[in-house]
Enzyme design. Structure first.
Site, PDB file in Angstrom:
ATOM      1  NE  ARG A  93      -2.774   2.155   0.462  1.00 30.89           N
ATOM      2  CZ  ARG A  93      -1.630   2.680   0.031  1.00 30.89           C
ATOM      3  NH1 ARG A  93      -0.722   3.078   0.889  1.00 30.89           N
ATOM      4  NH2 ARG A  93      -1.394   2.809  -1.252  1.00 30.89           N
ATOM      5  CG  ASP A 125       0.782   0.168   8.105  1.00 33.60           C
ATOM      6  OD1 ASP A 125       0.130   0.411   7.063  1.00 33.60           O
ATOM      7  OD2 ASP A 125       1.950   0.547   8.261  1.00 33.60           O
ATOM      8  CG  ASP A 252      -7.135  -4.728  -7.294  1.00 35.97           C
ATOM      9  OD1 ASP A 252      -6.531  -5.472  -8.085  1.00 35.97           O
ATOM     10  OD2 ASP A 252      -6.554  -4.055  -6.425  1.00 35.97           O
ATOM     11  CG  ASN A 253      -5.276  -0.967  -8.804  1.00 33.99           C
ATOM     12  OD1 ASN A 253      -5.857  -0.871  -7.719  1.00 33.99           O
ATOM     13  ND2 ASN A 253      -4.015  -1.360  -8.894  1.00 33.99           N
ATOM     14  CG  ASP A 262      -6.725   2.413  -6.423  1.00 33.28           C
ATOM     15  OD1 ASP A 262      -7.051   3.372  -5.701  1.00 33.28           O
ATOM     16  OD2 ASP A 262      -7.230   1.293  -6.319  1.00 33.28           O
TER      17      ASP A 262
END
Length: 487
Positions: A93, A125, A252-253, A262
């Site tokens: 996103r 989304d 991944d953070n 993040d």
């Protein structure tokens, strides 16, 4: 100072092969509106904030304006999430709009969070909501002014675009600044997909641009890992000393520069609790406050594993990893000694600190209020401000007797020590209920609380007589707010 159209983009990450990313544009939001903008973050880009630049920032944040010189792309990476390996994550996103070089020669990533769907959205989304953007905006600026390494936040934009979570919310974006968005998970992805050439290219790129002093070393990959371990241990020691819980320490953070990254369901300690879990989705307590130092070690281990294909002597990676506990402990002891006003480390100091934290834990004492009140403590004088915070004052008095003995060996006047302590023990922190109050007003179109709150968060060690209510003990409801990854 420059205008938005005059920013100097260099876009170094886009020079890597296309295996590292997908180029695409942001999906525009409907009727974007500027919620907040940070002058201090803008200063990092030499960006002048005026009516014209804020109008353009609104359009850029809303995805309807593409700045000349940008090269928007979504990064690909993987990572361990709550201890389990996820083979493909990536920017689901967000988009790296480009990299900017300021007048000092510093390079800053300009990243749009909430930019819409990408190839890595995984049924999502691709949007962010207003509450999550406000929380990251406030938190990143808060940590920076607490001297904790962190990404920065330039602005928040909201819109009329509906986004569906538990309820219908408004699609919003955050323009984030970072020295890099390269994560532990980048190395994991190229290691586990057995893309040796890409893994090596990533390591060389990272060293060249972020650790240039290592570029000519034969063992540069091991030295790079050593630098990351040191930075990670330093960051987490700062989290612990300041009572900060990240909440989602997935690999991944984790930034390779040891910067807090993040923001999601983070939280600062209110009533001190070693086992504080700020993420109500963390049912096992993997990322509880007490676990953060060990998780930092575990995550560094995952990075070491990803670097194995690049090194001849794998044992060197393990030897470096084994230094993490000592690095962390030394930094944490140093930070806590400063908070207590202790000079010249003594063998008993760690026990004194440990016993104090156990007392705070058992009596549910407010962490920030206690250390700020301790900053006014005079040797030999029982402080009513301190005893009022404790349910069992006699236990505190016993500890204070030991503390008195230690302070007398400091050979430092009380006033001098108190002044130093007030420079490391903040009066103001971003409590969850303060962020929630700002969010609720913003959702009704009133953004003033964000600006007012930012006033104290950008100078947390100072006195703000007209804003004392931000330093008060939180109401009971404020201690029980549930925050999840979607926050």
């Amino acid at each position: 100072m420059t205008s938005l159209d005059q920013l100097n983009f260099n876009n170094r990450f886009g020079s890597l092969p296309e295996a590292f990313y997908t180029r695409l544009q942001a999906t525009p939001l409907e009727n974007p509106k500027l919620v907040a903008v940070s002058q201090k973050a803008a200063d990092l880009l030499d960006l002048e904030l005026n009516d014209s630049s804020t109008e353009q920032l609104t359009l850029v944040g809303g995805g309807s304006k593409v700045l000349e010189g940008t090269d928007p792309l979504a990064m690909i990476y993987s990572g361990h999430q709550f201890g389990s390996y996820n083979p493909q994550l990536g920017d689901g996103r967000g988009l790296l709009l480009g990299e900017i070089t300021n007048n000092k020669g510093e390079s800053w990533d300009l990243h749009l969070k909430g930019a819409g769907t990408t190839p890595y959205s995984r049924f999502g989304d691709g949007r962010a909501v207003l509450r999550s953007c406000i929380r990251e905006y406030l938190a990143s600026e808060t940590l920076f002014h607490l001297n904790i390494p962190t990404t920065r936040a330039l602005c928040v934009v909201t819109s009329d675009t509906p986004v569906y979570r538990e309820t219908e919310e408004r699609g919003s974006t955050l323009l984030r600044l970072a020295k890099t968005h390269i994560r532990f998970g980048h190395f994991e992805y190229f290691c586990y997909t057995k893309q040796q050439d890409a893994l090596e290219a990533l390591a060389e790129f990272t060293i060249q641009h972020y650790f240039p002093e290592l570029a000519d070393q034969n063992d540069r990959y091991c030295l790079f890992f050593k630098a990351v371990v040191e930075k990670t241990a330093n960051m987490i020691a700062l989290w612990q000393a300041n009572g900060f819980a990240h909440g989602v320490m997935n690999t991944d953070n984790m930034s390779i520069l040891g910067e807090t990254f993040d923001y999601g369901p983070y939280g600062f300690q209110d009533d001190f609790n070693w086992n504080y879990i700020c993420n109500h989705s963390d049912h096992s307590g993997r990322y509880a406050f007490s676990q953060q130092p060990d998780i930092g070690y575990w995550n560094c281990g995952r990075l070491a594993q990803a670097l194995v294909p690049l090194v001849d002597d794998v044992s060197a990676l393990q030897t470096t990893l084994d230094t993490y506990p000592t690095l962390y402990s030394a930094k944490y002891l140093s930070l806590m000694s400063e908070r207590l006003g202790l000079r010249k480390e003594e063998p008993e100091d760690s026990e004194l600190i440990k016993d104090l934290l156990q007392l705070l834990h058992e009596q549910h004492v407010d962490y920030t209020l206690f250390f700020r009140a301790l900053s006014d403590y005079t040797v030999g004088q029982i402080s009513s401000k301190l005893t009022a915070l404790c349910s069992e004052p006699n236990s505190l008095k016993n500890w204070l007797q030991r503390y008195d003995e230690r302070l007398r060996r400091n050979l430092e006047p009380d006033l001098q020590r108190q002044q130093k302590m007030k420079q490391v023990n903040p009066k103001y922190i971003l409590r969850n209920y303060l962020a929630q109050n700002a969010i609720e007003k913003a959702e009704k179109g009133d953004y003033s609380e964000i600006e007012q709150l930012m006033t104290v968060l950008q100078s947390p060690y100072d006195e703000h007589p007209d804003l004392e209510h931000y330093a008060q003990k939180p109401p009971e409801w404020g201690k029980k707010l549930e925050v999840s990854c979607s926050s």
